[in-house]
Scaffold this motif. Structure first.
Motif, mmCIF file in Angstrom:
data_model
loop_
_atom_site.group_PDB
_atom_site.id
_atom_site.type_symbol
_atom_site.label_atom_id
_atom_site.label_comp_id
_atom_site.label_asym_id
_atom_site.label_seq_id
_atom_site.Cartn_x
_atom_site.Cartn_y
_atom_site.Cartn_z
ATOM 1 N N ARG A 37 0.822 -1.204 0.000
ATOM 2 C CA ARG A 37 0.000 0.000 0.000
ATOM 3 C C ARG A 37 0.863 1.263 0.000
ATOM 4 N NH1 ARG A 37 -5.129 -1.327 1.244
ATOM 5 N NH2 ARG A 37 -5.625 0.802 1.883
ATOM 6 N N ASP A 38 2.049 1.157 0.580
ATOM 7 C CA ASP A 38 2.957 2.304 0.648
ATOM 8 C C ASP A 38 4.382 1.791 0.457
ATOM 9 O OD1 ASP A 38 4.169 4.719 1.059
ATOM 10 O OD2 ASP A 38 3.671 4.876 3.194
ATOM 11 N N PRO A 39 4.775 1.478 -0.795
ATOM 12 C CA PRO A 39 6.096 0.887 -1.033
ATOM 13 C C PRO A 39 7.229 1.879 -0.774
ATOM 14 C CG PRO A 39 4.981 1.349 -3.107
ATOM 15 C CD PRO A 39 3.984 1.606 -2.032
ATOM 16 N N VAL A 40 8.239 1.426 -0.027
ATOM 17 C CA VAL A 40 9.426 2.245 0.235
ATOM 18 C C VAL A 40 10.666 1.393 -0.023
ATOM 19 C CG1 VAL A 40 8.312 3.765 1.927
ATOM 20 C CG2 VAL A 40 9.360 1.633 2.698
ATOM 21 N N THR A 41 11.715 2.046 -0.460
ATOM 22 C CA THR A 41 12.954 1.341 -0.814
ATOM 23 C C THR A 41 14.036 1.639 0.214
ATOM 24 O OG1 THR A 41 12.395 1.523 -3.162
ATOM 25 C CG2 THR A 41 14.675 0.981 -2.622
ATOM 26 N N LEU A 42 14.736 0.581 0.653
ATOM 27 C CA LEU A 42 15.810 0.729 1.627
ATOM 28 C C LEU A 42 17.142 0.948 0.919
ATOM 29 C CD1 LEU A 42 15.000 -2.016 4.297
ATOM 30 C CD2 LEU A 42 14.179 0.323 4.172
ATOM 31 N N SER A 43 18.185 1.187 1.727
ATOM 32 C CA SER A 43 19.518 1.410 1.159
ATOM 33 C C SER A 43 20.050 0.168 0.443
ATOM 34 C CB SER A 43 20.486 1.818 2.271
ATOM 35 O OG SER A 43 20.545 0.819 3.285
ATOM 36 N N SER A 44 19.452 -1.000 0.727
ATOM 37 C CA SER A 44 19.857 -2.237 0.043
ATOM 38 C C SER A 44 19.264 -2.349 -1.353
ATOM 39 C CB SER A 44 19.416 -3.448 0.875
ATOM 40 O OG SER A 44 17.996 -3.473 0.996
ATOM 41 N N GLY A 45 18.337 -1.449 -1.686
ATOM 42 C CA GLY A 45 17.704 -1.477 -3.001
ATOM 43 C C GLY A 45 16.436 -2.303 -3.067
ATOM 44 N N ILE A 46 16.045 -2.948 -1.975
ATOM 45 C CA ILE A 46 14.837 -3.775 -1.937
ATOM 46 C C ILE A 46 13.669 -2.927 -1.449
ATOM 47 C CG2 ILE A 46 13.778 -5.882 -1.049
ATOM 48 C CD1 ILE A 46 16.196 -6.371 -2.807
ATOM 49 N N THR A 47 12.508 -3.146 -2.059
ATOM 50 C CA THR A 47 11.302 -2.386 -1.727
ATOM 51 C C THR A 47 10.366 -3.227 -0.857
ATOM 52 O OG1 THR A 47 11.437 -1.094 -3.765
ATOM 53 C CG2 THR A 47 9.298 -1.165 -2.674
ATOM 54 N N TYR A 48 9.826 -2.582 0.184
ATOM 55 C CA TYR A 48 8.902 -3.225 1.117
ATOM 56 C C TYR A 48 7.710 -2.304 1.350
ATOM 57 C CZ TYR A 48 13.121 -5.906 2.351
ATOM 58 O OH TYR A 48 14.242 -6.679 2.319
ATOM 59 N N ASP A 49 6.652 -2.873 1.906
ATOM 60 C CA ASP A 49 5.561 -2.025 2.374
ATOM 61 C C ASP A 49 6.026 -1.322 3.654
ATOM 62 O OD1 ASP A 49 2.664 -1.273 2.084
ATOM 63 O OD2 ASP A 49 2.650 -2.045 4.126
ATOM 64 N N ARG A 50 5.736 -0.015 3.768
ATOM 65 C CA ARG A 50 6.286 0.773 4.869
ATOM 66 C C ARG A 50 5.928 0.176 6.238
ATOM 67 N NH1 ARG A 50 8.018 6.061 5.167
ATOM 68 N NH2 ARG A 50 7.072 6.635 3.161
ATOM 69 N N GLU A 51 4.686 -0.205 6.414
ATOM 70 C CA GLU A 51 4.255 -0.723 7.717
ATOM 71 C C GLU A 51 5.030 -1.977 8.102
ATOM 72 O OE1 GLU A 51 0.174 -2.334 9.906
ATOM 73 O OE2 GLU A 51 0.060 -1.249 7.985
ATOM 74 N N SER A 52 5.262 -2.862 7.140
ATOM 75 C CA SER A 52 5.969 -4.117 7.421
ATOM 76 C C SER A 52 7.433 -3.875 7.769
ATOM 77 C CB SER A 52 5.868 -5.052 6.210
ATOM 78 O OG SER A 52 4.532 -5.394 5.949
ATOM 79 N N ILE A 53 8.117 -3.028 6.996
ATOM 80 C CA ILE A 53 9.539 -2.814 7.246
ATOM 81 C C ILE A 53 9.750 -2.009 8.524
ATOM 82 C CG2 ILE A 53 9.797 -0.700 5.886
ATOM 83 C CD1 ILE A 53 12.269 -3.671 6.227
ATOM 84 N N GLU A 54 8.806 -1.132 8.866
ATOM 85 C CA GLU A 54 8.936 -0.387 10.125
ATOM 86 C C GLU A 54 8.845 -1.330 11.313
ATOM 87 O OE1 GLU A 54 6.066 2.760 10.112
ATOM 88 O OE2 GLU A 54 7.448 4.186 9.167
ATOM 89 N N ARG A 55 7.933 -2.292 11.258
ATOM 90 C CA ARG A 55 7.838 -3.281 12.338
ATOM 91 C C ARG A 55 9.145 -4.075 12.451
ATOM 92 N NH1 ARG A 55 2.288 -4.298 10.766
ATOM 93 N NH2 ARG A 55 2.995 -6.084 9.548
ATOM 94 N N TRP A 56 9.728 -4.407 11.313
ATOM 95 C CA TRP A 56 10.990 -5.157 11.289
ATOM 96 C C TRP A 56 12.114 -4.351 11.968
ATOM 97 C CZ3 TRP A 56 13.266 -9.756 9.993
ATOM 98 C CH2 TRP A 56 14.617 -9.756 9.689
ATOM 99 N N LEU A 57 12.215 -3.080 11.620
ATOM 100 C CA LEU A 57 13.275 -2.237 12.173
ATOM 101 C C LEU A 57 13.033 -1.926 13.647
ATOM 102 C CD1 LEU A 57 13.735 0.238 9.173
ATOM 103 C CD2 LEU A 57 15.205 -1.701 9.797
ATOM 104 N N GLU A 58 11.762 -1.711 14.014
ATOM 105 C CA GLU A 58 11.451 -1.404 15.411
ATOM 106 C C GLU A 58 11.696 -2.599 16.326
ATOM 107 O OE1 GLU A 58 7.450 -0.049 15.300
ATOM 108 O OE2 GLU A 58 7.968 1.896 14.448
ATOM 109 N N ALA A 59 11.737 -3.791 15.749
ATOM 110 C CA ALA A 59 12.021 -5.000 16.530
ATOM 111 C C ALA A 59 13.510 -5.132 16.831
ATOM 112 C CB ALA A 59 11.521 -6.240 15.802
ATOM 113 N N GLY A 60 14.329 -4.174 16.338
ATOM 114 C CA GLY A 60 15.759 -4.185 16.639
ATOM 115 C C GLY A 60 16.617 -4.802 15.561
ATOM 116 N N ASN A 61 16.048 -5.024 14.381
ATOM 117 C CA ASN A 61 16.821 -5.601 13.276
ATOM 118 C C ASN A 61 17.566 -4.496 12.523
ATOM 119 O OD1 ASN A 61 15.847 -8.466 13.433
ATOM 120 N ND2 ASN A 61 13.885 -7.441 13.131
ATOM 121 N N PHE A 62 18.787 -4.810 12.066
ATOM 122 C CA PHE A 62 19.611 -3.825 11.365
ATOM 123 C C PHE A 62 19.941 -4.273 9.945
ATOM 124 C CE2 PHE A 62 20.609 -3.648 15.901
ATOM 125 C CZ PHE A 62 20.291 -2.324 16.170
ATOM 126 N N THR A 63 19.289 -5.322 9.487
ATOM 127 C CA THR A 63 19.608 -5.873 8.171
ATOM 128 C C THR A 63 18.405 -5.815 7.244
ATOM 129 O OG1 THR A 63 18.993 -8.091 8.906
ATOM 130 C CG2 THR A 63 21.321 -7.460 9.131
#
Length: 450
Positions: A51-77
């Motif tokens: 619904r809201d695609p965003v691209t990370l520094s790795s070049g991979i695109t994710y939905d913003r809500e999903s990747i934010e949950r991933w990062l907020e869980a303490g993941n750095f990759t």
């Protein structure tokens, strides 16, 4: 590779002569039709349409809500490449979002809804800038400017949960509480002042639990007087915001004393308990009352004040009439607190419903409420007066307390309740001979046999 988008479609069946529910025609059978979603429209984490695609520094695109949950869980990759991210910036992929929206539009006849264009998330800098403006407006007592900025905080908070987290993390609760205190002190509760204070309360309502600074400002004399004013004069929605704010404050022992000395608060709480406006207001009023009478600093004084306002009998009426388990639990907690003083026990003894209701609630309500009922019954049966003690024990036996307490011990309960239940059984045992258990479902016509 693609992912299936499934929807239900009804087609006319062959039973042409039969009526369809709600209309005329043949029976329709539901069929599943699978629609293939292009692979690059799917979030690699949620495996759902982005619904809201965003691209990370790795070049991979994710939905913003999903990747934010991933990062907020303490993941750095990056979840796909497992590369350590060089930055946590999330760059909106506008081209991909436009392609997804276009695909949704083309397939709307298949039941696919077009995803709305997402709003850009608020940044910490923007939040800090607005909060600084609210502080300046509070110092100048500028109602119009403060209302405009508070409105912006409200709009941002209403757009997404992520915005709310960002706003709270940047100290919005303290700033808004400070503004509430400033305008409450300077307000004569005219329409302009009351409207602004209401807006601030609305914004604060989704920032619980409040931090120490926020509670400090809201527990000031001017703020508490304003909250009580809202309880008496606001509409139902603002009464709810005000009582929930007071409930938040009453959880802190430091603010409880300030609440105890707030003029008109006790009377208003009793009024809300006796004449319910909404379940939320009733529960919050009972919680505030419970916290007041349980306070180490002012509990005894508060118990006596509430007893003198006939709260014991009002609580018993609630326990008879209410089917809301949460309300019953809170009412039992307050009742237990009130009969902790001599005057409260006297009021309880004088009411024919007290013992039968306490016995009936054992095992009929959730664990904490059952424990309150047992502890309250113990307080009544351990009275210093031999006559009062005997009356309570015999009446409890007559309405089935012995059997219920035995069952409670078999099922299991908290240590304190277990100890009091065991002691109650020992106290009742000498009176069991010749006493019969009566039906305790209907209390209206129950008479004491003394």
């Amino acid at each position: 590779m693609g992912f299936g988008w499934r929807r239900r479609r009804s087609n006319a069946g062959d039973n042409g002569g039969k009526k369809q529910e709600g209309g005329i025609g043949g029976r329709r059978e539901l069929e599943l039709q699978e629609l293939v979603i292009p692979n690059h429209f799917v979030c690699p984490i949620s495996l759902e349409l982005m619904r809201d695609p965003v691209t990370l520094s790795s070049g991979i695109t994710y939905d913003r809500e999903s990747i934010e949950r991933w990062l907020e869980a303490g993941n750095f990759t990056c979840p796909v490449t497992n590369m350590v991210l060089s930055s946590f910036d999330q760059i909106p992929n506008h081209v991909l979002r436009s392609m997804i929206q276009e695909w949704c539009t083309e397939n709307c006849r298949h039941g696919v809804n077009r995803i709305p264009t997402p709003r850009v998330p608020v940044t910490p800098f923007e939040v800090s800038e607005v909060l600084s403006g609210i502080d300046d407006a509070s110092q100048c007592v500028d109602h119009a400017e403060c209302a405009k900025l508070v409105g912006r905080i409200e709009r941002w908070g209403g757009e997404s949960e992520r915005n709310r987290r960002c706003i709270i993390a940047n100290g919005a609760a303290s700033t808004l509480s400070r503004a509430f205190d400033a305008f409450a002190a300077a307000s004569d509760y005219s329409q302009i002042g009351a409207n602004l204070l209401e807006e601030i309360l609305c914004a604060l309502s989704w920032m619980f639990p409040l931090d120490i600074d926020a509670r400090h400002y809201l527990a000031s004399r001017s703020s508490l007087n304003c909250l009580v004013w809202f309880l008496k004069n606001g509409d139902t929605e603002f009464k709810k915001h005000a009582i929930l704010t007071l409930n938040e404050l009453s959880r802190d022992e430091k603010q409880t004393e300030a609440l105890a000395y707030t003029e008109g608060l006790r009377e208003t709480l009793v009024k809300f308990i006796e004449h319910p406006i909404s379940p939320t207001i009733t529960k919050a009023s009972l919680s505030v009352t419970f916290n007041l009478i349980s306070s180490n600093g002012c509990g005894d004084e508060e118990r006596l004040a509430f007893v003198e306002m006939s709260l014991v009998s009002k609580l018993l009426e609630i326990l008879v009439d209410s089917s809301d388990r949460s309300v019953c639990e809170k009412a039992l907690g307050v009742l237990h607190g009130l009969i902790g003083c001599e005057q409260g026990r006297e009021k309880a003894y004088a009411n024919l419903l007290t013992v039968p209701i306490l016995v009936k609630k054992i095992l009929r309500v959730p664990g904490t409420a059952t424990e309150f009922a047992v502890l309250s019954l113990w307080r009544l049966c351990k009275h210093e007066s031999r006559d009062h003690q005997e009356m309570a024990l015999v009446e409890a036996l007559q309405v089935g307390a012995f059997q219920k307490l035995l069952l409670l011990l078999q099922i299991g309960c908290a240590d304190e309740a277990k100890e009091k239940a065991t002691e109650l059984l020992k106290l009742m045992n000498p009176y069991r001979a010749g006493l019969e258990c009566i039906e305790s479902a209907d209390f209206k016509n129950l008479k004491r046999s003394f």
